[in-house]
Design a protein around this motif. Structure first.
Motif, PDB file in Angstrom:
ATOM      1  N   TYR A  42      24.046  22.892  22.452  1.00 55.08           N
ATOM      2  CA  TYR A  42      25.108  22.365  21.588  1.00 55.08           C
ATOM      3  C   TYR A  42      26.456  22.481  22.286  1.00 55.08           C
ATOM      4  O   TYR A  42      26.686  23.426  23.056  1.00 55.08           O
TER       5      TYR A  42
ATOM      6  N   GLY B 114      28.902  28.833  16.536  1.00 50.63           N
ATOM      7  CA  GLY B 114      29.372  29.841  15.589  1.00 50.63           C
ATOM      8  C   GLY B 114      29.314  29.434  14.128  1.00 50.63           C
ATOM      9  O   GLY B 114      29.846  30.132  13.268  1.00 50.63           O
TER      10      GLY B 114
ATOM     11  N   GLY C 131      26.228  28.502  12.719  1.00 50.32           N
ATOM     12  CA  GLY C 131      24.829  28.580  12.282  1.00 50.32           C
ATOM     13  C   GLY C 131      24.052  27.295  12.492  1.00 50.32           C
ATOM     14  O   GLY C 131      22.905  27.182  12.056  1.00 50.32           O
TER      15      GLY C 131
ATOM     16  N   THR D  16      20.677  27.578  14.591  1.00 47.41           N
ATOM     17  CA  THR D  16      19.618  28.235  13.819  1.00 47.41           C
ATOM     18  C   THR D  16      19.091  27.293  12.734  1.00 47.41           C
ATOM     19  O   THR D  16      17.873  27.194  12.511  1.00 47.41           O
TER      20      THR D  16
ATOM     21  N   ASN E  94      22.631  35.613  27.703  1.00 50.72           N
ATOM     22  CA  ASN E  94      22.933  34.616  26.672  1.00 50.72           C
ATOM     23  C   ASN E  94      22.693  35.232  25.284  1.00 50.72           C
ATOM     24  O   ASN E  94      21.712  34.942  24.597  1.00 50.72           O
TER      25      ASN E  94
ATOM     26  N   ARG F  52      20.232  35.802  19.849  1.00 48.98           N
ATOM     27  CA  ARG F  52      20.483  36.045  18.415  1.00 48.98           C
ATOM     28  C   ARG F  52      19.896  34.908  17.564  1.00 48.98           C
ATOM     29  O   ARG F  52      19.317  35.152  16.503  1.00 48.98           O
TER      30      ARG F  52
ATOM     31  N   LYS G 281      17.185  35.525  14.695  1.00 48.94           N
ATOM     32  CA  LYS G 281      17.402  35.098  13.306  1.00 48.94           C
ATOM     33  C   LYS G 281      16.241  34.237  12.807  1.00 48.94           C
ATOM     34  O   LYS G 281      15.942  34.209  11.622  1.00 48.94           O
TER      35      LYS G 281
HETATM   36  C1  COA Z   1      23.170  29.465  22.199  1.00 50.33           C
HETATM   37  C2  COA Z   1      23.644  28.403  21.212  1.00 50.33           C
HETATM   38  C3  COA Z   1      22.530  27.429  20.949  1.00 50.33           C
HETATM   39  C4  COA Z   1      24.067  29.074  19.896  1.00 50.33           C
HETATM   40  O1  COA Z   1      24.469  28.052  18.987  1.00 50.33           O
HETATM   41  P1  COA Z   1      25.220  28.392  17.617  1.00 50.33           P
HETATM   42  O2  COA Z   1      25.194  27.160  16.776  1.00 50.33           O
HETATM   43  O3  COA Z   1      26.536  29.028  17.903  1.00 50.33           O
HETATM   44  O4  COA Z   1      24.234  29.479  17.011  1.00 50.33           O
HETATM   45  P2  COA Z   1      24.278  30.122  15.569  1.00 50.33           P
HETATM   46  O5  COA Z   1      25.668  29.977  14.996  1.00 50.33           O
HETATM   47  O6  COA Z   1      23.133  29.579  14.792  1.00 50.33           O
HETATM   48  O7  COA Z   1      23.973  31.665  15.882  1.00 50.33           O
HETATM   49  C5  COA Z   1      24.653  32.329  16.947  1.00 50.33           C
HETATM   50  C6  COA Z   1      24.562  33.827  16.714  1.00 50.33           C
HETATM   51  O8  COA Z   1      24.928  34.505  17.911  1.00 50.33           O
HETATM   52  C7  COA Z   1      26.001  35.389  17.630  1.00 50.33           C
HETATM   53  N1  COA Z   1      26.826  35.467  18.832  1.00 50.33           N
HETATM   54  C8  COA Z   1      27.447  34.460  19.471  1.00 50.33           C
HETATM   55  N2  COA Z   1      28.072  34.928  20.561  1.00 50.33           N
HETATM   56  C9  COA Z   1      27.824  36.259  20.595  1.00 50.33           C
HETATM   57  C10 COA Z   1      28.203  37.296  21.488  1.00 50.33           C
HETATM   58  N3  COA Z   1      28.942  37.044  22.567  1.00 50.33           N
HETATM   59  N4  COA Z   1      27.777  38.544  21.221  1.00 50.33           N
HETATM   60  C11 COA Z   1      27.025  38.825  20.144  1.00 50.33           C
HETATM   61  N5  COA Z   1      26.604  37.851  19.263  1.00 50.33           N
HETATM   62  C12 COA Z   1      27.027  36.601  19.500  1.00 50.33           C
HETATM   63  C13 COA Z   1      26.710  34.790  16.442  1.00 50.33           C
HETATM   64  O9  COA Z   1      27.513  35.735  15.770  1.00 50.33           O
HETATM   65  C14 COA Z   1      25.496  34.317  15.627  1.00 50.33           C
HETATM   66  O10 COA Z   1      24.843  35.405  15.020  1.00 50.33           O
HETATM   67  P3  COA Z   1      25.103  35.811  13.462  1.00 50.33           P
HETATM   68  O11 COA Z   1      24.729  34.601  12.636  1.00 50.33           O
HETATM   69  O12 COA Z   1      24.225  36.986  13.231  1.00 50.33           O
HETATM   70  O13 COA Z   1      26.570  36.125  13.331  1.00 50.33           O
HETATM   71  C15 COA Z   1      24.889  27.651  21.771  1.00 50.33           C
HETATM   72  O14 COA Z   1      25.837  28.606  22.156  1.00 50.33           O
HETATM   73  C16 COA Z   1      24.577  26.743  22.933  1.00 50.33           C
HETATM   74  O15 COA Z   1      24.096  25.626  22.747  1.00 50.33           O
HETATM   75  N6  COA Z   1      24.876  27.207  24.164  1.00 50.33           N
HETATM   76  C17 COA Z   1      24.726  26.386  25.355  1.00 50.33           C
HETATM   77  C18 COA Z   1      23.297  26.033  25.684  1.00 50.33           C
HETATM   78  C19 COA Z   1      22.400  27.224  25.714  1.00 50.33           C
HETATM   79  O16 COA Z   1      22.730  28.283  26.237  1.00 50.33           O
HETATM   80  N7  COA Z   1      21.228  27.019  25.126  1.00 50.33           N
HETATM   81  C20 COA Z   1      20.192  28.039  25.078  1.00 50.33           C
HETATM   82  C21 COA Z   1      19.445  28.111  26.339  1.00 50.33           C
HETATM   83  S1  COA Z   1      18.156  29.330  26.196  1.00 50.33           S
END
Ligand code: COA
Length: 192
Positions: free
Chosen positions: A103, A109, A111, A114, A141, A146, A150
């Motif tokens: 994304y 951030g 949700g 998830t 990552n 997380r 979840k």
């Molecule tokens: C990883 C990724 C998919 C997360 O997407 P997102 O929509 O932000 O995810 P969500 O909001 O559903 O959940 C993220 C969770 O991580 C937590 N989080 C985010 N950054 C964090 C950090 N640095 N330390 C601790 N927790 C963290 C958030 O608080 C949340 O948890 P919570 O609901 O318990 O508060 C997104 O950052 C992304 O697409 N990154 C780039 C591509 C990538 O890395 N893909 C995965 C390859 S394996």
């Protein structure tokens, strides 16, 4: 002999998951050319827009060959393209598949990752008779780990020095979700 697996259209409270279209190429290129977004990705950011077209072709090929589903994710309220999630490497003999997602940072951030993965997993467990879904993530990552936790994934082990990301040798965590442990999300998955 495999049969085709048409990409499903899935709805959640806040998201629309759908097959990729040619018109997504610009948004997709913007997403995958960001070094920041892909800082833990196992391949370098794209430098040519043609990569986006190849990606969309590969999505259609997955559907035709019945190996999985990679879906574009739009926000329902304004239709904005947020990213994608996928269920790939479907193995009907082992009843297993792999989960992936990406994304844009503006969407992080809330949700969304998830929520979208929950919908895709619900479809996959219901339609494909899956028993196991696997996912891997760079151990740095934290957000991706997380998301998996979840969703109910269990961290099963570490692949030591699995990838080289931007010149850094990195470890990966392997996560698994077994059918008997799967609890479909109640909707909507709350934003934080
Ligand atoms: C990883 C990724 C998919 C997360 O997407 P997102 O929509 O932000 O995810 P969500 O909001 O559903 O959940 C993220 C969770 O991580 C937590 N989080 C985010 N950054 C964090 C950090 N640095 N330390 C601790 N927790 C963290 C958030 O608080 C949340 O948890 P919570 O609901 O318990 O508060 C997104 O950052 C992304 O697409 N990154 C780039 C591509 C990538 O890395 N893909 C995965 C390859 S394996």
């Amino acid at each position: 002999m495999r049969t085709s697996l048409p990409a499903p259209s899935l709805h959640t409270a806040r998201l629309r998951l759908r097959a990729f279209e040619d018109a997504d190429a610009n948004d997709l290129f913007a997403l995958h050319s960001s070094g920041y977004v892909l800082r833990y990705w196992d391949t370098p950011p794209w430098s040519e827009r043609a990569r986006a077209e190849k990606f969309i072709t590969a999505c259609r090929q997955m559907a035709q060959e019945g190996t999985g589903a990679r879906l574009a994710v739009d926000r329902a309220s304004d239709g904005a393209f947020l990213g994608w999630c996928s269920l790939s490497k479907w193995n009907p003999d082992y009843r297993s598949a792999s989960l992936g997602y990406c994304y844009g940072d503006a969407a992080w951030g809330h949700g969304y990752a998830t929520e979208a993965a929950g919908a895709l997993l619900r479809w996959a467990f219901d339609t494909l008779d899956l028993n196991r879904v696997q996912a891997e993530t760079d151990t740095r990552n934290v957000a991706s780990a997380r998301v998996l936790e979840k969703l109910g994934f269990v961290r099963e082990g570490t692949l030591r020095e699995d990838c080289v990301v931007n010149g850094d040798v990195s470890d990966s965590w392997v996560y698994g979700l077994i059918r008997r442990e799967w609890e479909p999300p109640s909707e909507p998955v709350p934003a934080r």
